[in-house]
Design a protein around this motif. Sequence first.
Motif, PDB file in Angstrom:
ATOM      1  N   VAL A 198       0.854  -1.190   0.000  1.00 52.09           N
ATOM      2  CA  VAL A 198       0.000   0.000   0.000  1.00 52.09           C
ATOM      3  C   VAL A 198       0.891   1.242   0.000  1.00 52.09           C
ATOM      4  CG1 VAL A 198      -1.669   1.340   1.353  1.00 52.09           C
ATOM      5  CG2 VAL A 198      -1.958  -1.139   1.105  1.00 52.09           C
ATOM      6  N   TYR A 199       1.943   1.211   0.804  1.00 50.03           N
ATOM      7  CA  TYR A 199       2.877   2.337   0.846  1.00 50.03           C
ATOM      8  C   TYR A 199       3.505   2.567  -0.536  1.00 50.03           C
ATOM      9  CZ  TYR A 199       6.770   5.369   1.761  1.00 50.03           C
ATOM     10  OH  TYR A 199       7.633   6.420   1.676  1.00 50.03           O
ATOM     11  N   GLN A 200       4.022   1.511  -1.152  1.00 52.53           N
ATOM     12  CA  GLN A 200       4.718   1.634  -2.439  1.00 52.53           C
ATOM     13  C   GLN A 200       3.811   2.172  -3.537  1.00 52.53           C
ATOM     14  OE1 GLN A 200       7.746   1.790  -3.024  1.00 52.53           O
ATOM     15  NE2 GLN A 200       8.439   0.976  -1.053  1.00 52.53           N
ATOM     16  N   VAL A 201       2.596   1.633  -3.600  1.00 50.31           N
ATOM     17  CA  VAL A 201       1.646   2.073  -4.630  1.00 50.31           C
ATOM     18  C   VAL A 201       1.356   3.568  -4.462  1.00 50.31           C
ATOM     19  CG1 VAL A 201      -0.753   1.841  -5.419  1.00 50.31           C
ATOM     20  CG2 VAL A 201       0.600  -0.212  -4.959  1.00 50.31           C
ATOM     21  N   THR A 202       1.128   3.994  -3.232  1.00 52.71           N
ATOM     22  CA  THR A 202       0.849   5.404  -2.957  1.00 52.71           C
ATOM     23  C   THR A 202       2.056   6.272  -3.273  1.00 52.71           C
ATOM     24  OG1 THR A 202      -0.582   4.647  -1.158  1.00 52.71           O
ATOM     25  CG2 THR A 202      -0.072   6.997  -1.216  1.00 52.71           C
ATOM     26  N   GLU A 203       3.229   5.799  -2.871  1.00 48.30           N
ATOM     27  CA  GLU A 203       4.471   6.529  -3.108  1.00 48.30           C
ATOM     28  C   GLU A 203       4.680   6.770  -4.615  1.00 48.30           C
ATOM     29  OE1 GLU A 203       6.487   7.823  -0.860  1.00 48.30           O
ATOM     30  OE2 GLU A 203       8.341   8.175  -1.992  1.00 48.30           O
ATOM     31  N   GLU A 204       4.470   5.729  -5.419  1.00 48.19           N
ATOM     32  CA  GLU A 204       4.640   5.879  -6.860  1.00 48.19           C
ATOM     33  C   GLU A 204       3.638   6.852  -7.458  1.00 48.19           C
ATOM     34  OE1 GLU A 204       4.866   1.898  -8.660  1.00 48.19           O
ATOM     35  OE2 GLU A 204       6.463   1.516  -7.187  1.00 48.19           O
ATOM     36  N   LEU A 205       2.389   6.737  -7.009  1.00 50.35           N
ATOM     37  CA  LEU A 205       1.349   7.644  -7.496  1.00 50.35           C
ATOM     38  C   LEU A 205       1.697   9.098  -7.170  1.00 50.35           C
ATOM     39  CD1 LEU A 205      -1.632   7.968  -8.611  1.00 50.35           C
ATOM     40  CD2 LEU A 205      -2.328   7.924  -6.205  1.00 50.35           C
ATOM     41  N   TYR A 206       2.119   9.331  -5.929  1.00 48.58           N
ATOM     42  CA  TYR A 206       2.484  10.689  -5.514  1.00 48.58           C
ATOM     43  C   TYR A 206       3.723  11.179  -6.270  1.00 48.58           C
ATOM     44  CZ  TYR A 206      -0.877  11.869  -1.870  1.00 48.58           C
ATOM     45  OH  TYR A 206      -2.011  12.242  -1.216  1.00 48.58           O
ATOM     46  N   ALA A 207       4.691  10.303  -6.482  1.00 49.77           N
ATOM     47  CA  ALA A 207       5.903  10.694  -7.208  1.00 49.77           C
ATOM     48  C   ALA A 207       5.556  11.076  -8.649  1.00 49.77           C
ATOM     49  CB  ALA A 207       6.924   9.563  -7.172  1.00 49.77           C
ATOM     50  N   GLN A 208       4.733  10.254  -9.300  1.00 48.82           N
ATOM     51  CA  GLN A 208       4.342  10.535 -10.690  1.00 48.82           C
ATOM     52  C   GLN A 208       3.648  11.884 -10.818  1.00 48.82           C
ATOM     53  OE1 GLN A 208       1.927   7.141 -11.587  1.00 48.82           O
ATOM     54  NE2 GLN A 208       3.717   5.804 -11.920  1.00 48.82           N
ATOM     55  N   ASN A 209       2.930  12.277  -9.793  1.00 49.92           N
ATOM     56  CA  ASN A 209       2.178  13.535  -9.841  1.00 49.92           C
ATOM     57  C   ASN A 209       2.897  14.682  -9.134  1.00 49.92           C
ATOM     58  OD1 ASN A 209      -0.717  12.987 -11.052  1.00 49.92           O
ATOM     59  ND2 ASN A 209      -0.166  11.174  -9.872  1.00 49.92           N
ATOM     60  N   ASN A 210       4.164  14.467  -8.792  1.00 55.79           N
ATOM     61  CA  ASN A 210       4.952  15.483  -8.080  1.00 55.79           C
ATOM     62  C   ASN A 210       4.277  15.994  -6.820  1.00 55.79           C
ATOM     63  OD1 ASN A 210       7.236  15.611  -9.802  1.00 55.79           O
ATOM     64  ND2 ASN A 210       5.941  16.664 -11.309  1.00 55.79           N
ATOM     65  N   LEU A 211       3.754  15.071  -6.036  1.00 52.92           N
ATOM     66  CA  LEU A 211       2.995  15.472  -4.848  1.00 52.92           C
ATOM     67  C   LEU A 211       3.723  15.165  -3.542  1.00 52.92           C
ATOM     68  CD1 LEU A 211      -0.568  14.218  -5.918  1.00 52.92           C
ATOM     69  CD2 LEU A 211       0.273  16.584  -5.865  1.00 52.92           C
TER      70      LEU A 211
END
Length: 215
Positions: A198-211
């Motif tokens: 769950v952490y990794q999926v969220t981390e990637e999503l946030y990274a892709q969106n510069n968040l």
Amino acid sequence: SAASQDQKFCLQEVLDTFKLCLSEKKEVYLQHYVDGWRGLVKLLNSLGNVFGFISKDAVSKIQILVNHLSGENGSQYVTVQSMVKYEMDNGLVDLTKRGSHPESGCRTLLRLHRALRWLDLFLERLRTSTEDDKTSVMCAEAYNQSLARHHPWVVRTAAGVAFCVLPGRPAFFEVMNVGPPENVVAILGEALPLISEVYQVTEELYAQNNLLDIP
Ligand code: 1PZ
């Protein structure tokens, strides 16, 4: 009583909610994410009043997300992916400095997301610890490797004080409420990969969106 049982932490319950978090397409369901945090807050509350300032902040962030979920645009908040898309498309996130959206879902979830990294590191230490290891040391090490860099000095100091009064390893295992230490270790072994994912999926999503640096 049923009511006090409801307030009591159980590690299995937290595991169960994190199991439900990811959809087949690896989307993170916000409702289950929030429920997972509710369970963790129960654990925190059962550790004593010193942790009140931490619990209070977690509860207020959980509440902000619950308000989004049950608000008029709740259907946009079903998954973290849909939340990010909705808030970004509609200019609802303060990306570079604090402004008119201090309670955006993206900002609020980022705080819990960073704390989830701490949790992952701490529980992994706990799982692989031996009887002589100190929870306060495991907790502080995990904190210094994760959350600490996002906190100002005052918060780091207060957190450091709180760690010192953490119950020892035996009492901590007791609070997990799933029987003997072997069971705690087994359930942690099952729960940790789920929490990490769950952490990794969220981390990637946030990274892709510069968040990852929302102020
Ligand atoms: C088992 C021992 C528990 C130790 C918990 C380790 C985390 C220490 C966190 C200290 C947080 C102090 C209170 C408030 C901090 C806020 O300033 C920040 C940033 O939010 P902002 O100010 O930008 O709105 N909040 C956070 O970083 C979220 C912290 C959530 C901590 C939840 C811990 C849950 C513990 C689960 C128990 C196993």
